[in-house]
Design a protein around this motif. Structure first.
Motif, short mmCIF file in Angstrom:
data_model
loop_
_atom_site.label_atom_id
_atom_site.label_comp_id
_atom_site.label_asym_id
_atom_site.label_seq_id
_atom_site.Cartn_x
_atom_site.Cartn_y
_atom_site.Cartn_z
N GLY A 192 0.64 -1.23 -0.05
CA GLY A 192 -0.07 0.06 -0.04
C GLY A 192 0.79 1.22 0.05
N TYR A 193 2.04 0.93 -0.65
CA TYR A 193 2.88 2.38 -0.45
C TYR A 193 2.76 3.13 -1.77
CZ TYR A 193 7.04 5.46 -0.63
OH TYR A 193 8.07 6.26 -0.81
N MET A 194 2.82 4.27 -1.72
CA MET A 194 2.95 5.40 -2.92
C MET A 194 3.68 6.59 -2.48
SD MET A 194 1.38 4.93 -5.78
CE MET A 194 1.18 6.37 -6.39
N PRO A 195 4.56 6.95 -3.23
CA PRO A 195 5.30 8.07 -2.93
C PRO A 195 4.79 9.22 -3.05
CG PRO A 195 6.08 7.27 -5.16
CD PRO A 195 4.85 6.20 -4.39
N PRO A 200 5.05 5.23 -10.66
CA PRO A 200 4.06 5.32 -10.01
C PRO A 200 3.20 6.70 -10.23
CG PRO A 200 5.68 5.58 -8.22
CD PRO A 200 6.21 4.89 -9.37
N GLY A 201 3.95 7.45 -11.05
CA GLY A 201 3.47 8.74 -11.55
C GLY A 201 3.67 9.99 -10.92
N HIS A 202 4.41 10.05 -9.78
CA HIS A 202 4.51 11.15 -8.73
C HIS A 202 5.38 12.09 -9.62
CE1 HIS A 202 7.84 8.63 -8.27
NE2 HIS A 202 8.40 9.45 -7.28
N HIS A 203 6.26 11.91 -10.26
CA HIS A 203 6.94 12.97 -11.14
C HIS A 203 6.10 13.74 -12.24
CE1 HIS A 203 10.35 10.38 -9.73
NE2 HIS A 203 10.74 11.46 -9.07
N ALA A 204 5.36 13.04 -13.03
CA ALA A 204 4.74 13.64 -13.88
C ALA A 204 3.49 14.51 -13.27
CB ALA A 204 3.72 12.33 -14.76
N VAL A 205 2.98 14.08 -12.03
CA VAL A 205 2.08 14.91 -11.33
C VAL A 205 2.55 16.23 -11.14
CG1 VAL A 205 0.40 14.96 -9.60
CG2 VAL A 205 0.64 13.12 -10.84
N HIS A 206 3.66 16.13 -10.43
CA HIS A 206 4.36 17.50 -10.06
C HIS A 206 4.58 18.36 -11.36
CE1 HIS A 206 7.67 20.09 -8.55
NE2 HIS A 206 8.19 20.01 -9.86
N LEU A 207 5.19 18.01 -12.34
CA LEU A 207 5.34 18.62 -13.63
C LEU A 207 3.95 19.40 -13.96
CD1 LEU A 207 7.91 17.01 -16.11
CD2 LEU A 207 8.13 18.99 -14.52
N ALA A 208 2.91 18.50 -13.88
CA ALA A 208 1.55 19.09 -14.57
C ALA A 208 0.85 20.23 -13.40
CB ALA A 208 0.53 18.03 -14.85
N ARG A 209 1.23 19.92 -12.09
CA ARG A 209 0.50 20.61 -11.16
C ARG A 209 1.36 21.91 -11.00
NH1 ARG A 209 -0.89 16.63 -6.08
NH2 ARG A 209 -2.75 15.37 -6.98
#
Length: 422
Positions: free
Chosen positions: A22-25, A61-70
């Motif tokens: 259940g880990y997500m960075p 897990p997509g956390h870098h992509a979300v940072h760039l978009a946000r």
């Protein structure tokens, strides 16, 4: 099973384990190119990506992509080959404005996608054969688009990068679970530079990043990351079919000698006009031979290019002082001779010299590209010698077991070394 299938399976197992835990960075506050927070630059090295189409290669897990978009208002395509890693991303970030999560192979995806304005890979590109990935990225990026790659340089075992384009075994570690075997292309910086250059990119910078004291839990952590900044070159104009093609009959150089101490190749790009001739200085003390580490990763003799109006002895003295802080006089310098070789159609000229006496102790100069000066016994020379330094050393001492591309050596004094190929 192919190397890339093995890697895909390992990352699928890894993703399943993380799903089970259940880990997500968390989405980072800045783009992190290494496992260590605050080490190195952030997203600014991609340029202004606001409204730009950006490709996240091996997005996990997509956390870098979300940072760039946000944070940077980018339009990110986050592509991931592992189905479980893709599940982690969409399970948490599906519907994030500006991010499109894609499950698939990046090479296949680039065949049909519109060219991207920028691309980056954080630790992921080393799991794919660069002879496959780099041509696809070249075709999948618009001219002038940046490509930023974070890659392993030195691993947990202290092994440095390979000097041939071949994968080697590395382990994916996860707490409380067995390690997962993978095959990675862990290559020396100059080898990455040659690959990128040969596939239509211009390399703008290669930095080696280490954990800082504040972020490092293990004080002897040997891991080093490479951060490569490249840019897709403009398309070349179509050749004029009315002109005959120029064909070179020169065979590719080969070597049948077994690998001993390796040396790194030069880039095939021609030098700047002033860089027609360079010098390399042999400084041999009681503790051994003086070598420094270039920011690209190779070990080198002190030296550099001859400036207008300088004698060769003056260049040796100036470069020695600028790079190491050691002070020598003209009478302390003995010129060995000239080394001549070719890289493609470019003629390269290097002059070897011995520095017989000097004052001071070598130290790293922060404004120089070579540092970490150290003494190496002649019977314990390291791998990853820059080829110019390797050629000078074997011209001086033909008995040294150093492998390198051949060069023609002409001694200034017949007593210093035999003339001929080294």
């Amino acid at each position: 099973m192919s190397v890339e299938d093995l890697n895909a399976e390992a990352w699928t197992v890894y993703g399943q384990r993380q799903l089970s835990h259940g880990y997500m960075p968390p989405v980072p506050e800045r783009l992190e190119w290494t496992p260590w927070e605050g080490v190195g630059p952030g997203a600014e090295i991609l340029g202004d990506v606001s409204g730009q189409r950006v490709l996240d290669i091996g997005s996990g897990p997509g956390h870098h992509a979300v940072h760039l978009a946000r944070t940077h208002d980018a339009r990110v395509t986050a592509i991931e080959l592992s189905v479980t890693q893709h599940q982690r991303a969409i399970g948490t970030h599906a519907g994030t404005p500006g991010v499109r999560f894609v499950h698939g192979d990046v090479i296949d995806h680039l065949r049909t996608a519109q060219p991207f304005d920028a691309a980056y890979a954080i630790g992921s590109l080393a799991f794919t054969d660069p002879h496959r990935s780099l041509p696809a990225l070249r075709d999948g990026l618009r001219p002038g688009a940046p490509l930023v790659l974070s890659l392993l340089h030195t691993d947990l075992h202290g092994r440095g990068p390979s000097t041939t384009v071949a994968p080697r075994e590395q382990m994916i570690l996860l707490r409380d679970n067995p390690p997962l075997a993978t095959q990675m292309w862990v290559l020396a910086p100059r080898l990455w530079e040659d690959l990128l250059t040969g596939h239509g990119f211009r390399v703008e910078a290669i930095d080696l990043l280490r954990p800082s004291d504040e972020n490092e839990n293990n004080p002897v952590n040997p891991v080093v990351q490479q951060l490569i900044r490249a840019r897709r070159l403009p398309d070349r104009p179509a050749p004029d079919s009315s002109r005959p093609a120029r064909v070179s009959g020169r065979p590719a150089p080969t070597s049948s000698r077994p690998a001993r101490i390796s040396s790194r190749p030069r880039t095939p790009r021609p030098p700047a006009p002033h860089a027609a001739i360079g010098v390399g200085a042999i400084v041999l003390g009681d503790q051994g031979l003086l070598l420094g580490r270039h920011r690209h990763g190779t070990l080198e003799l002190p030296g550099g290019t001859v400036e207008a109006g300088e004698s060769l002895e003056e260049t040796v003295i100036r470069e020695l002082a600028e790079e190491t802080g050691l002070i020598a006089r003209p009478d302390d310098v003995t010129l060995l001779g000239t080394l001549l070789d070719h890289v493609g159609d470019v003629v390269r000229v290097s002059v070897g010299a011995i520095v017989n006496a000097w004052r001071g102790e070598p130290f790293t100069r922060p404004d120089e590209s070579v540092g970490d000066w150290a003494w190496y016994p002649l019977d314990q020379l390291p791998d990853d010698l820059f080829v110019c330094s390797a050629q000078i050393l074997t011209a001086w001492r033909p008995d040294l077991p150093i492998d390198h591309t051949p060069a023609h050596f002409t001694p200034y004094d017949r007593r210093t070394a035999p003339s001929g190929d080294v």
